[in-house]
Design an enzyme around this catalytic site. Structure first.
Site, PDB file in Angstrom:
ATOM      1  N   SER A 117       0.834  -1.200   0.000  1.00  0.00           N
ATOM      2  CA  SER A 117       0.000   0.000   0.000  1.00  0.00           C
ATOM      3  C   SER A 117       0.865   1.245   0.000  1.00  0.00           C
ATOM      4  O   SER A 117       1.961   1.263   0.561  1.00  0.00           O
ATOM      5  CB  SER A 117      -0.869  -0.012   1.258  1.00  0.00           C
ATOM      6  N   TYR A 141      -1.680  -0.240  10.480  1.00  0.00           N
ATOM      7  CA  TYR A 141      -1.974  -0.805   9.165  1.00  0.00           C
ATOM      8  C   TYR A 141      -0.794  -0.612   8.221  1.00  0.00           C
ATOM      9  O   TYR A 141      -0.304  -1.559   7.594  1.00  0.00           O
ATOM     10  CB  TYR A 141      -3.244  -0.175   8.571  1.00  0.00           C
ATOM     11  N   LYS A 145       2.037  -3.378   6.376  1.00  0.00           N
ATOM     12  CA  LYS A 145       2.302  -3.508   4.943  1.00  0.00           C
ATOM     13  C   LYS A 145       3.801  -3.410   4.659  1.00  0.00           C
ATOM     14  O   LYS A 145       4.341  -4.170   3.851  1.00  0.00           O
ATOM     15  CB  LYS A 145       1.517  -2.445   4.166  1.00  0.00           C
TER      16      LYS A 145
END
Lengths: 323, 323
Positions: A117, A141, A145
């Site tokens: 991402s 988050y 990634k």
């Protein structure tokens, strides 16, 4: 090759499964259906319901289906929730990928395409973000990634695998209404939701250092995301052991929030509505736009779909799901 | 408070256990004895043999011993091995810490002191490394340490814990011969090993941009490392929820490899030996020296032991273990 697509019953995964199948690849879906839906998996594609934390099941599925490569899309993906439940996010996204790589290593599966991402970049202070821009994720988050990319690079080096980490920018749109995103975590569905409630869409801050003062992002159609996975998978089929690619998937064009909201109002027949400008949200960078040169050079891939197509298809999907 | 010290049967852990116990803290050791040794745990301190991946056992020990804080030292720590076995390192260091934090969250334990490392900085291009210097780890080992810091910060935010990540610089020495390091992964024991074999100690490169051309590091006595843990633990006892500290533990003084080798030759009575200069090793930064101001300000801690004390005590330990 035969590809296991984890998260293949999710919004992005379902698009990837169709594009890979239509491209002639053999595909098996692996999904825990926590947010995915079985009806997104097309007829003729096997669906195994299971967790990426279940190493025994992963190995069995790999053996039973003769899997030779994995497209790993399964993950928790809400930034705000990751702040509230970081251990859950690390368990699913980090330990999940570790478990998958352990299963791959044990069964001799050597190719992996990974959903990364643009969140790995955090608050980049550059006009166009290249894959060499420093990574500084701002949420659990985003951290998971970047950790996923590290894990894949380390596994490629240690076990002679081949890997590609694809850094998604802002995904929108759908190939068909029933495949559209049902979550409301991105700009496009957030505007739909406000309009449906009879409220003015919100713009979080118009005092950024951008042309119209609102945040600028790089929106990309989910069909383009999906075709990038097919291109990456095909590249890995022929790649030598030790190949590790990190690639932005964006259009390389910035669109401001105000421009997007105006387009959405037009597409949905709400030209008369005036957006409401509120305070900035914490943690929103002013501008995140991809340099899309590396993927063009490496995979010959570039985006084909434009903004109105994303918005129109997302709007059809929204009405389909709300009907 | 009652402190659980994971890895308390290891080289650093055993020193921390003694300093904390001597400082009046209640201590319980938790160690899987994969590299730790039961005889390093002092009489009167309970030792629980178990893995940091065993959540049920962690919760039981926390409840049985009334644990209110954790000093998490248990980890795999060899850079080279981490390149060869990355999934093992991620499992032990990352999933291990996740599991520990899950057990702490479930039992209401709110304080954690974490063993981080200067390895999080990678190849810093600064004279003195501050805690705000950008992190760019160069190995899976260094990655797992930075990930550990991220996990702790996220848990502090989400669950109202208090945490301190201590970035160790180059640890050496021992409080007593039987507590000394038995591994040969750092400069000091590597020189001992060469001398014992009747070979000249090696210097990996003398063409770095440093005063004498050899790499410069910040060496710190393990007793100083241990006292920093006690200071951090006491600070967390009174700290408000949400406190997250990141602190270098170094002396703030650089020593070159050549200077260290010369000192070692002198201490061990090998003044006549001439070191052998070989090629650089991949991944060695020219200079990594701590700015030690923040920990002085935050904890009132600074190092007390010098280079000769480190080398002499390490040498006594080396002879003790080889006898």
């Amino acid at each position: 090759m035969s590809w296991l697509v984890t998260g293949g019953a999710g919004y992005i995964g379902a698009h990837v499964v169709r594009v890979m199948r239509d491209g002639g690849e053999s595909v098996v879906v692996y999904d825990d259906l926590s947010t995915g839906r079985a009806d997104r998996v097309p007829d003729g594609v096997p669906l195994v319901v299971g967790s990426v934390l279940d190493r025994d099941l992963l190995e069995r599925v790999i053996r039973d289906h003769g899997v030779t490569g994995v497209v790993h899309i399964a993950a928790k993906k809400q930034v705000g929730e990751s702040v509230e439940r970081p251990l859950h996010y690390y368990r699913e996204n980090v330990t999940g990928l570790q478990t998958l790589l352990e299963a791959m290593s044990a069964t001799g599966v050597g190719a992996i395409v990974f959903s990364s991402s643009a969140a790995v970049y955090g608050m980049p202070d550059v006009d166009l973000v290249t894959e060499d821009t420093a990574c500084a994720p701002m949420s659990p988050y985003g951290e998971t990634k970047l950790i996923g990319e590290w894990l894949i690079k380390a596994a490629v080096t240690a076990y002679g695998m081949r890997g590609a980490s694809l850094r998604y920018f802002n995904v929108a749109g759908a190939a068909s209404p029933e495949l559209s995103d049902t979550g409301v975590f991105n700009l496009v569905p957030m505007v739909f939701e406000r309009l449906e409630a009879g409220e003015a869409p919100r713009i979080f801050g118009d005092d950024y250092t951008t042309p119209d003062g609102t945040c600028v992002r790089d929106y990309i159609h989910v069909q383009d995301i999906a075709s990038a996975h097919l291109a990456a998978a095909r590249r890995l089929e022929d790649a030598p052991r030790g190949t590790a690619l990190t690639l932005n998937i964006g259009r390389g064009e910035g669109s401001s929030v105000r421009e997007m909201v105006d387009r959405i109002l037009k597409v949905t027949g709400n030209e008369g509505v005036t957006p409401e400008v509120t305070d900035r949200r914490a943690g929103d960078p002013a501008r995140v736009v991809a340099a899309a040169d590396r993927i063009r050079g490496e995979l010959g891939w570039s985006a084909r779909h434009g903004l109105d197509e994303m918005i129109e298809s997302a709007w059809q999907g929204w009405r389909h799901h709300r009907r």
